[in-house]
Design a protein around this motif. Structure first.
Motif, PDB file in Angstrom:
ATOM      1  N   CYS A  68       0.833  -1.216   0.000  1.00  0.00           N
ATOM      2  CA  CYS A  68       0.000   0.000   0.000  1.00  0.00           C
ATOM      3  C   CYS A  68       0.862   1.258   0.000  1.00  0.00           C
ATOM      4  O   CYS A  68       0.484   2.298   0.564  1.00  0.00           O
ATOM      5  CB  CYS A  68      -0.949   0.013   1.191  1.00  0.00           C
ATOM      6  N   GLY A  69       2.037   1.176  -0.625  1.00  0.00           N
ATOM      7  CA  GLY A  69       2.925   2.326  -0.728  1.00  0.00           C
ATOM      8  C   GLY A  69       3.641   2.690   0.552  1.00  0.00           C
ATOM      9  O   GLY A  69       4.255   3.762   0.638  1.00  0.00           O
ATOM     10  N   ASP A  71      -0.201 -16.682  13.134  1.00  0.00           N
ATOM     11  CA  ASP A  71       0.266 -16.887  11.771  1.00  0.00           C
ATOM     12  C   ASP A  71      -0.718 -16.285  10.773  1.00  0.00           C
ATOM     13  O   ASP A  71      -0.327 -15.667   9.789  1.00  0.00           O
ATOM     14  CB  ASP A  71       0.446 -18.390  11.505  1.00  0.00           C
ATOM     15  N   ASP A  72      -2.028 -16.449  11.020  1.00  0.00           N
ATOM     16  CA  ASP A  72      -3.038 -15.884  10.131  1.00  0.00           C
ATOM     17  C   ASP A  72      -2.967 -14.365  10.102  1.00  0.00           C
ATOM     18  O   ASP A  72      -3.199 -13.736   9.053  1.00  0.00           O
ATOM     19  CB  ASP A  72      -4.441 -16.317  10.588  1.00  0.00           C
ATOM     20  N   SER A  73      -2.655 -13.760  11.239  1.00  0.00           N
ATOM     21  CA  SER A  73      -2.604 -12.295  11.304  1.00  0.00           C
ATOM     22  C   SER A  73      -1.478 -11.741  10.443  1.00  0.00           C
ATOM     23  O   SER A  73      -1.502 -10.573  10.064  1.00  0.00           O
ATOM     24  CB  SER A  73      -2.433 -11.837  12.755  1.00  0.00           C
ATOM     25  N   GLN A  74      -0.491 -12.563  10.150  1.00  0.00           N
ATOM     26  CA  GLN A  74       0.629 -12.116   9.335  1.00  0.00           C
ATOM     27  C   GLN A  74       0.284 -12.123   7.856  1.00  0.00           C
ATOM     28  O   GLN A  74       1.020 -11.563   7.045  1.00  0.00           O
ATOM     29  CB  GLN A  74       1.840 -13.039   9.567  1.00  0.00           C
ATOM     30  N   ARG A  75      -0.812 -12.755   7.501  1.00  0.00           N
ATOM     31  CA  ARG A  75      -1.133 -12.947   6.090  1.00  0.00           C
ATOM     32  C   ARG A  75      -1.828 -11.751   5.451  1.00  0.00           C
ATOM     33  O   ARG A  75      -1.957 -11.675   4.233  1.00  0.00           O
ATOM     34  CB  ARG A  75      -2.010 -14.189   5.905  1.00  0.00           C
ATOM     35  N   CYS A 105      -4.712  -2.210   4.266  1.00  0.00           N
ATOM     36  CA  CYS A 105      -5.862  -2.514   3.416  1.00  0.00           C
ATOM     37  C   CYS A 105      -6.584  -3.791   3.825  1.00  0.00           C
ATOM     38  O   CYS A 105      -7.691  -4.067   3.350  1.00  0.00           O
ATOM     39  CB  CYS A 105      -5.422  -2.618   1.960  1.00  0.00           C
ATOM     40  N   HIS A 106      -5.926  -4.583   4.686  1.00  0.00           N
ATOM     41  CA  HIS A 106      -6.487  -5.839   5.200  1.00  0.00           C
ATOM     42  C   HIS A 106      -6.660  -6.916   4.136  1.00  0.00           C
ATOM     43  O   HIS A 106      -7.332  -7.911   4.375  1.00  0.00           O
ATOM     44  CB  HIS A 106      -7.828  -5.595   5.915  1.00  0.00           C
ATOM     45  N   HIS A 107      -6.071  -6.711   2.975  1.00  0.00           N
ATOM     46  CA  HIS A 107      -6.102  -7.737   1.940  1.00  0.00           C
ATOM     47  C   HIS A 107      -5.001  -8.758   2.198  1.00  0.00           C
ATOM     48  O   HIS A 107      -3.989  -8.461   2.850  1.00  0.00           O
ATOM     49  CB  HIS A 107      -5.928  -7.115   0.562  1.00  0.00           C
TER      50      HIS A 107
END
Length: 222
Positions: free
Chosen positions: A11-12, A30-34, A39-41
């Motif tokens: 996101c720049g 681990d999921d939070s790192q993805r 942008c939460h994508h």
């Protein structure tokens, strides 16, 4: 400072996080790192923009030979700023023994400097200088100027451990045909630039501990 900080661009912005733990141990972490915290994508990286690990500026001083060491009795988190009242400095020899001037005189520590800022002063390829450093440091430490009875006198003039270290550094510079450095010169040229990096790293580390990530304000950040 045991966890690894990684940086990636999304996101720049430059985003910092801890490296992902083993998914089998902490799947939620681990999921939070993805996902991107902006942008939460879901994150996806190409070869040229993959996350990179930052080098931690806090090192084990016993493994850095012939160096000026900066430590804190309060732990590495207190190394972010240069405050004489909170730090202690020493000099390592080529074997990692740390000489430092204290209220009890000159100590030779084999442990206790595992988390400090290290400024190596003797190039690794100059074997003769390393040998001279060890010999001179041992002789210098035995001088009457550094007995325990004079510690309070040195502290009154703002020297103490810093004065011990800088006086030896200037002694070695004179043997190497170089001019002496004043306290302000050495601090400005060797310490403050390093401490700026340390302070930024500590701020990033603490922000990740608190929020789970750190977003750099400018491209000049780590």
């Amino acid at each position: 400072m045991e966890r690894t900080v990684i940086k990636y661009r999304h996101c720049g912005r430059n985003i910092h996080r801890f490296s992902a733990p083993d998914a089998s141990c902490s799947p939620r972490a681990d999921d939070s790192q993805r996902s991107c915290p902006i942008c939460h994508h879901t994150l996806a990286f190409g070869l040229l923009d993959a996350p990179v690990a930052l080098t931690c500026p806090i090192r084990n001083g016993h493994t850095v030979p012939c160096a000026f060491l900066i430590g804190s009795m309060h732990g590495p988190s207190h190394l972010g700023e240069w405050h004489d009242t909170e730090i202690h400095v020493g000099l390592s020899n080529s074997e990692g023994l740390v000489y430092n001037y204290t209220l009890s005189g000159v100590r030779r520590d084999v442990r206790g400097w595992e988390q400090c800022v290290c400024i190596q002063l003797c190039p690794p390829w100059r074997d003769e200088l390393r040998e001279s450093w060890d010999r001179e440091l041992e002789q210098f430490s035995a001088l009457p100027e550094w007995v325990s009875e004079r510690f309070d006198e040195e502290r009154e003039f703002g020297s103490c451990c810093y004065g011990f270290a800088l006086t030896f550094i200037n002694h070695m510079r004179s043997l190497d045909g170089k001019a002496s450095l004043s306290r302000d010169q050495f601090t400005g040229s060797h310490i403050l630039p390093r401490m700026k990096t340390v302070s930024l790293y500590i701020n990033i580390y603490h922000a990740i501990l608190q929020h789970g990530f750190y977003i750099a304000n400018t491209d000049h950040d780590m």
